[in-house]
Design a protein around this motif. Structure first.
Motif, PDB file in Angstrom:
ATOM      1  N   TYR A  73      92.884  14.174   8.636  1.00 29.14           N
ATOM      2  CA  TYR A  73      92.692  13.440   7.388  1.00 29.14           C
ATOM      3  C   TYR A  73      93.276  12.028   7.506  1.00 29.14           C
ATOM      4  N   GLY A  74      92.494  11.079   7.024  1.00 27.71           N
ATOM      5  CA  GLY A  74      92.945   9.695   7.030  1.00 27.71           C
ATOM      6  C   GLY A  74      92.724   8.969   8.335  1.00 27.71           C
ATOM      7  N   LYS A  75      92.256   9.699   9.369  1.00 27.67           N
ATOM      8  CA  LYS A  75      91.977   9.049  10.653  1.00 27.67           C
ATOM      9  C   LYS A  75      90.507   8.647  10.658  1.00 27.67           C
ATOM     10  N   PHE A  76      90.229   7.522  10.017  1.00 27.47           N
ATOM     11  CA  PHE A  76      88.840   7.116   9.838  1.00 27.47           C
ATOM     12  C   PHE A  76      88.245   6.572  11.129  1.00 27.47           C
ATOM     13  N   TRP A  77      86.927   6.597  11.187  1.00 27.80           N
ATOM     14  CA  TRP A  77      86.192   6.283  12.395  1.00 27.80           C
ATOM     15  C   TRP A  77      85.782   4.821  12.408  1.00 27.80           C
ATOM     16  N   THR A  78      85.576   4.306  13.609  1.00 33.00           N
ATOM     17  CA  THR A  78      84.949   3.002  13.757  1.00 33.00           C
ATOM     18  C   THR A  78      83.435   3.193  13.709  1.00 33.00           C
ATOM     19  N   SER A  79      82.721   2.095  13.476  1.00 27.84           N
ATOM     20  CA  SER A  79      81.257   2.192  13.456  1.00 27.84           C
ATOM     21  C   SER A  79      80.729   2.642  14.809  1.00 27.84           C
TER      22      SER A  79
END
Length: 642
Positions: A73-79
């Protein structure tokens, strides 16, 4: 951009044995020919055909492992991570390539598009028919006179089927344009009084919702004077424009702490412009700003105003919605392939350059704006307005934006279980006018839907809210009830499954139902028992104070509810940033795990289609969702997350 400007050669790993023709199974079948189209003749076998095979994407089934109980959770992805994760796998590319080569299509004829979504080759009609075990026909649009090639069904090898999304030409005929694109519209009336006598009073919130009422309803504290410059609230607008004079009138009367001249930061897309002179101001844009600013200021607003006037006003008719906005905030979407479509649909979406008088003559804007942490959208239509493949491709984009940290909230609609009257039928319902009409893109599992509540007459803030049910003339000229129901396209997502099951078990609606769109209307069913339910949450959306076109008016609509809930989330993101944490991304998994953080709504319904619609109930329901925001409780939940 044209398809072949993106092609490059494909290296194939070819197996030794051809697949047996007996292994072919039906991949797509059309039940009949739409009334607008006429089958005219078989396609000549020597006619040239460009065959495009859409490749199945990877990993969509595990996209939301990152919820509130996950270490991710909270480890968002790059495009870049998003593109690589969902791109067709090497196994898929090899399986489809091997099938084609072993069926006699030379490897040198195959190209794999740079956007990774298609394998393409030129063929004769005879070869394509043999490959797909089908027959192609010419069709003519009896209204527009345009022509198309399509099959009634086609087959692919069973072992390859899971690797193929769509084949073109296939069974799809171009979508027949509808004249009226539905959008969420506010309900407006002019009260006898000009403005509230005391803007800070809470004694008349049942008559007029002011910023003070909103703050009291949801326990929203004053903002900190120190805010992050990067945490601007995004607001989407299309064909409706704010006026600075209206904002200033509102600030002067209700929020004098907001300086005159305060305005949104422009993020204008494909020739859009704003603001406009006060006499041309739109009630929708004015409302969004006047509800959001009192909650978030001194945080800023970023205005995503889309499309040049020709398209935004409807002078050039289009039925597509949101794609040019999504192009502008994610450049990869301009060429993204899914569900048989690559890039924008020229039959449904605006086409740029627009060489019509006054049109935007630049190229389609791709990836020019970074999406804000939270985006509020008070527009939409019905699932029946657009082809399912168009909606599914777009729904994937909302998923991907959520994975990158953007929370997207949509208004659930203002017509209860129906659509706008005169849209799909005289009463806005489907089938014979009795089947409920789900909203678009609300039914997409990867967005957060906001329904509308109100304080009933003689009720105080302490008494709590109910779901909106406003009959014609009380007070608006048209009826208004909060949109909600169940999708005909998407099944119940995992994060919502327990809540929906509990609703059916304990508060079973008194209506016949069908199970899946394949059984649409079966046995007299009027809603899909297996569909994704919406809304997810609610906020006040009735008797809202507003200045529009220089006058004091009152508004209602889920268009009002959405900027309220979005602003609450933006405030919470601000607190997370101050605590050294990041944005929230897709909200629903956390919300459904923490229903105690919302004010449960247990009074009201959402009538339509000759019924009383669904009813509110303890817990989640398809009228008010999980309930309205309780700012302190939501803040505790989201601050406790990584």
């Amino acid at each position: 951009m044209r398809l072949f400007s993106k092609l490059f050669s494909l290296t194939l790993a070819v197996s030794a044995a051809a697949l047996p023709t007996s292994d072919h199974v039906v991949h797509e079948r059309r039940a009949g020919t739409p009334s607008r189209w006429e089958k005219t003749a078989r396609v000549n076998g020597t006619e040239k055909v460009l065959v495009r095979i859409g490749l199945a994407q990877s990993n969509l089934d595990r996209a939301y492992e990152s919820d509130s109980v996950s270490p991710n959770y909270g480890k968002f992805w790059t495009s870049e991570q998003v593109i690589s994760t969902f791109a067709p796998s090497d196994e898929t590319v090899d399986a489809v390539s091997n099938w084609l080569v072993n069926s006699g299509v030379a490897a040198s004829r195959l190209v794999h598009t740079k956007n990774q979504g298609w394998i393409v080759f030129e063929s004769t009609a005879h070869e394509a028919e043999s490959l797909l075990h089908t027959k192609y026909y010419h069709y003519t649009d009896k209204v527009a006179g345009t022509k198309a090639m399509a099959a009634e069904e086609y087959r692919v090898p069973q072992t390859v089927q899971k690797h193929i999304d769509y084949v073109k030409p296939g069974v799809l005929l171009p979508f027949a344009s509808k004249k009226n694109r539905a959008a969420k519209r506010t309900r407006t009336y002019k009260p006898s009084r000009k403005v509230a006598a005391n803007a800070s009073s809470l004694s008349t919130c049942d008559e007029l919702i002011t910023p003070a009422c909103v703050a009291a309803l949801y326990k929203i504290p004053p903002t900190s004077p120190n805010v992050s410059a990067s945490n601007s609230l995004g607001i989407f607008e299309e064909g409706d424009y704010y006026a600075q004079e209206d904002l200033d009138l509102f600030f002067a009367n209700y929020t004098p702490y907001i300086p005159q001249g305060t305005h949104p930061k422009p993020a204008f897309i494909d020739g859009a412009e704003a603001p406009v002179p006060v006499e041309y101001a739109g009630a929708e844009s004015d409302l969004d700003m006047q509800l959001a600013y009192p909650i978030i200021y001194p945080q800023t607003i970023t205005l995503y105003q889309t499309d040049d006037y020709n398209y935004a006003s409807g002078e050039i008719e289009t039925d597509g919605f949101f794609n040019t906005f999504l192009d502008a905030v994610d450049g990869s979407y301009c060429t993204y392939c899914a569900y048989g479509e690559c890039g924008d649909d020229p039959n449904l979406d605006p086409v740029y350059p627009d060489n019509s008088t006054g049109g935007y003559t630049g190229q389609l804007m791709c990836g020019v704006y970074k999406p804000t942490n939270v985006i509020s959208v008070s527009y939409g239509g019905q699932e029946a307005d657009l082809p399912a493949y168009y909606q599914e491709r777009q729904c994937n984009e909302f998923l991907k934006l959520g994975l990158q940290g953007t929370s997207i909230l949509f208004a659930s609609g203002d017509d209860g279980v129906a659509g706008p009257p005169g849209d799909d039928s005289d009463n806005g319902c489907l089938g014979n006018g009795t089947i409920f009409s789900p909203a678009f893109p609300n039914s997409c599992p990867w967005v957060t839907n906001v329904g509308a509540t109100k304080l009933y007459p003689n009720h105080t803030i302490a008494d709590g809210e109910s779901s909106v049910v406003d009959p014609i003339g009380h007070p608006y000229s048209i009826a208004f009830s909060s949109g909600g129901g169940f999708s005909n396209i998407y099944t119940v997502p995992e994060y919502q499954a327990a809540a929906v099951a509990e609703y059916f078990q304990n508060h079973n609606p008194p209506y016949p139902y069908y199970e899946g769109n394949a059984s649409f209307g079966k046995n007299g069913g009027i809603y899909n028992r297996l569909g994704r339910g919406y809304p997810d949450v609610s906020a006040n959306g009735d008797n809202i104070a507003e200045f529009n076109a220089g006058e004091f008016i009152m508004e209602g609509g889920t268009s009002a509810s959405t900027p309220i809930f979005s602003s609450v989330i933006n405030r919470i993101v601000e607190q997370r940033i101050a605590a050294g944490k990041g944005p929230l991304g897709f909200l629903n998994p956390v919300l459904y795990r923490n229903p105690h953080a919302l004010n449960d709504i247990t009074n009201g319904s959402n009538p339509g289609c000759g019924t009383e619609g669904f009813y509110t109930a303890p817990g989640w329901d398809p009228v008010s969702g999980l309930g309205t925001p309780n700012f302190p409780k939501l803040l505790d939940v989201f601050l406790a997350l990584p």
